[in-house]
Design a protein around this motif. Structure first.
Motif, short mmCIF file in Angstrom:
data_model
loop_
_atom_site.label_atom_id
_atom_site.label_comp_id
_atom_site.label_asym_id
_atom_site.label_seq_id
_atom_site.Cartn_x
_atom_site.Cartn_y
_atom_site.Cartn_z
N UNK A 150 13.10 40.98 60.42
CA UNK A 150 12.74 40.81 61.85
C UNK A 150 11.35 41.40 62.11
N UNK A 151 11.06 42.55 61.50
CA UNK A 151 9.76 43.19 61.74
C UNK A 151 8.61 42.42 61.09
N UNK A 152 8.89 41.81 59.95
CA UNK A 152 7.84 41.00 59.31
C UNK A 152 7.48 39.82 60.21
N UNK A 153 8.48 39.29 60.91
CA UNK A 153 8.19 38.18 61.84
C UNK A 153 7.22 38.67 62.91
N UNK A 154 7.43 39.88 63.41
CA UNK A 154 6.49 40.47 64.37
C UNK A 154 5.10 40.53 63.77
N UNK A 155 5.05 41.03 62.52
CA UNK A 155 3.77 41.18 61.83
C UNK A 155 3.03 39.86 61.77
N UNK A 156 3.77 38.79 61.47
CA UNK A 156 3.11 37.48 61.38
C UNK A 156 2.68 36.99 62.76
N UNK A 157 3.60 36.98 63.73
CA UNK A 157 3.28 36.35 65.02
C UNK A 157 2.22 37.13 65.81
N UNK A 158 2.03 38.43 65.48
CA UNK A 158 0.99 39.19 66.18
C UNK A 158 -0.41 38.95 65.62
N UNK A 159 -0.49 38.19 64.54
CA UNK A 159 -1.82 37.89 63.99
C UNK A 159 -2.60 37.04 64.98
N UNK A 160 -3.93 37.06 64.91
CA UNK A 160 -4.71 36.16 65.77
C UNK A 160 -4.34 34.71 65.45
N UNK A 161 -4.41 33.87 66.49
CA UNK A 161 -4.01 32.47 66.33
C UNK A 161 -4.70 31.79 65.14
N UNK A 162 -6.00 32.05 65.00
CA UNK A 162 -6.76 31.39 63.92
C UNK A 162 -6.16 31.73 62.55
N UNK A 163 -5.66 32.95 62.42
CA UNK A 163 -5.08 33.33 61.12
C UNK A 163 -3.74 32.65 60.89
N UNK A 164 -2.94 32.59 61.96
CA UNK A 164 -1.63 31.91 61.83
C UNK A 164 -1.83 30.43 61.50
N UNK A 165 -2.91 29.89 62.06
CA UNK A 165 -3.18 28.47 61.84
C UNK A 165 -3.46 28.13 60.37
N UNK A 166 -3.76 29.15 59.58
CA UNK A 166 -3.96 28.89 58.14
C UNK A 166 -2.67 28.38 57.50
N UNK A 167 -1.54 28.72 58.15
CA UNK A 167 -0.25 28.24 57.60
C UNK A 167 0.27 27.06 58.40
N UNK A 168 -0.61 26.36 59.14
CA UNK A 168 -0.08 25.35 60.06
C UNK A 168 0.70 24.26 59.33
N UNK A 169 1.67 23.72 60.04
CA UNK A 169 2.61 22.75 59.48
C UNK A 169 1.89 21.52 58.94
N UNK A 170 2.35 21.07 57.79
CA UNK A 170 1.82 19.82 57.24
C UNK A 170 2.58 18.68 57.90
N UNK A 171 1.89 17.71 58.54
CA UNK A 171 2.62 16.64 59.25
C UNK A 171 3.67 15.96 58.35
N UNK A 172 4.83 15.70 58.94
CA UNK A 172 5.90 15.02 58.19
C UNK A 172 6.83 15.98 57.47
N UNK A 173 6.46 17.27 57.44
CA UNK A 173 7.33 18.26 56.79
C UNK A 173 7.78 19.29 57.83
N UNK A 174 8.78 20.11 57.47
CA UNK A 174 9.20 21.17 58.40
C UNK A 174 8.49 22.49 58.10
N UNK A 175 7.80 22.57 56.98
CA UNK A 175 7.19 23.86 56.58
C UNK A 175 5.94 24.17 57.37
#
Ligand SMILES: C=C1C[C@]23C[C@H]1CC[C@H]2[C@]1(C)CCC[C@@](C)(C(=O)O)[C@H]1[C@@H]3C(=O)O
Ligand code: AKG
Ligand code: FE2
Length: 394
Positions: A116-141
């Motif tokens: 649960x805390x790791x989720x916090x760690x990820x979601x608190x990152x700046x948007x631009x950093x989270x976007x590095x993992x953005x979903x590949x269209x057509x997949x759920x990942x």
């Protein structure tokens, strides 16, 4: 309860792919063609695409749903009376609303907290950093903010990070996912989720044994074997506080298309189940995890156990996190109930299908909602000559 407009035209397998919701003009806050990315923590009001029809965002009934807490430890500790009790609790929950909780699951408290805390760690990152993992269209990942890259309306007030999990000795797939999408610094976070997913897989197989006992399946081990080589989806949900929580939803009303969901929620609360026309909250129980049957298990039980309608509401004051482990069959496995369940006395309710096709349906042709399995069944079934004639005449 679902009074939203009828699902748009469903294209048959041979037709070109289209997502009915995403088919609408893609919203772009910048006015350009690209899909918008919302930073929900910075939105002072809810933008129009987040407003849900009242019928779906209708108020919660104050009365909590009594969800039994089943001690699954009894499957391993030889407590015969405890096992009979657990089987009876599961049978009764699955025959009514389909939700139960589990204790005695053997998942270390420290690991659950770290996940649960790791989720916090990820979601608190700046948007631009989270976007590095953005979903590949057509997949759920990948990472999505409000699914705004896929849908144009009824956006959920949440951010999600999803990734696949298979139990292979060859490679720690989750660690590899984190390091390859976010960089080597994310290896420790990857390790937390790798271990968490391994535990979730073990727990889901244990629950399969309980489900099997409660359904009276003759061939012992049928479901456990069916999911031994499963290929699941892990999703971290982050629901930010919302300025107008009564007009939107964190996750809209839906049945999970997957086989079984194991949900770990923090102590905020927000999960609700529709029972007899009322949305009833499932209060978080410390140390317990919430289990629900998905559409794929409903098909595997020939409709005896129901996949149940649920949603997640948001609130004005507190952020909320939940971790959903969606157990899915290996992509090419044929979903078919065991023979004793679909005998002559109870004809088959759903056609054979593979999880790969069902998942593709939810990612490319139909937005998972209250009637995904029926829509998929209809999509798989060729039209009768009379239906074809009627369509041609229209
Ligand atoms: C096959 C899947 C579709 C969804 C992701 C996985 C597992 C569960 C599905 C989902 C979470 C059910 C609720 C609606 C949904 C659109 C969501 O709000 O996230 C669903 C997922 C999805 O298509 O992303
Ligand atoms: O966050 C929750 O409580 C529920 C989420 C959910 O139903 C889902 O992700 O499928
Ligand atoms: Fe769900």
């Amino acid at each position: 309860m679902d009074t939203s407009p009828a699902p748009p035209l469903l294209l048959r397998p041979s037709a070109p792919s289209i997502d009915p919701s995403a088919a609408k003009a893609v919203i772009s806050k910048s006015g350009g063609a690209a899909a918008s990315v919302y930073d929900l923590r910075r939105e002072p009001n809810i933008p129009a695409p987040f407003v849900w029809p009242h019928a779906e965002a209708c108020p919660t009934t104050a009365e909590e749903l009594g969800v039994p807490v089943v001690d699954v430890g009894v499957l391993r500790n030889g407590d015969a009376a405890g096992l009979r009790r657990a089987v009876a609790q599961v049978a009764s929950a699955c025959a009514t609303h389909g939700f139960f909780q589990v204790s005695g699951h053997g998942v270390d408290e420290a690991l659950a907290r770290a996940a649960l805390e790791s989720a916090n760690g990820f979601f608190r990152l700046p948007l631009a950093e989270k976007q590095r993992a953005r979903r590949v269209p057509g997949t759920v990942s990948g990472y999505t903010s409000a699914h705004a890259d896929r849908f144009a309306s009824k956006l959920p007030w949440k951010e999600t990070l999803s990734f696949g999990f298979q139990d292979t000795a060859a490679a720690p797939v989750v660690v590899d996912y984190f390091t390859s999408t976010l960089g080597e610094d994310f290896e420790p976070m990857g390790r937390v989720y790798q271990e968490y997913c391994e535990k979730m897989k073990e727990l889901s197989l244990t629950i399969m044994e309980l489900l099997e006992l409660s359904l009276g399946v003759e061939k012992r081990g049928y479901y456990r074997e069916f999911f031994a080589d499963s290929s699941s989806i892990m999703r971290c949900n982050y629901y930010p506080p919302c300025p107008e929580p009564e007009r939107t939803l964190g996750t809209g009303p839906h049945c999970d298309p997957t086989a079984l969901t194991i949900l770990l929620q923090d102590d905020v609360g927000g999960l609700e189940v529709l029972v007899d026309g009322d949305w009833r909250p499932v209060r978080p129980v410390p140390g317990a995890m919430v289990i629900n049957i998905g559409d794929t298990f409903m098909a595997l039980s020939n409709g005896r156990y129901k996949s149940c309608l649920h949603r997640a509401v948001v609130n004005q004051r507190q952020e909320r996190r939940s971790l959903a482990f969606f157990l899915c069959p290996r992509a090419d496995r044929v979903v078919r109930p065991p023979p004793a369940i679909a005998a002559a006395a109870s004809p088959r309710r759903y056609p054979d299908f593979t999880w790969a096709d069902f998942m593709r349906f939810t990612q490319r042709h139909y937005r998972a909602d209250t009637r995904t399995l029926d829509a998929f069944t209809q999509w798989l079934t060729p039209p009768t000559p009379a239906q074809t004639a009627a369509q041609e005449a229209a």
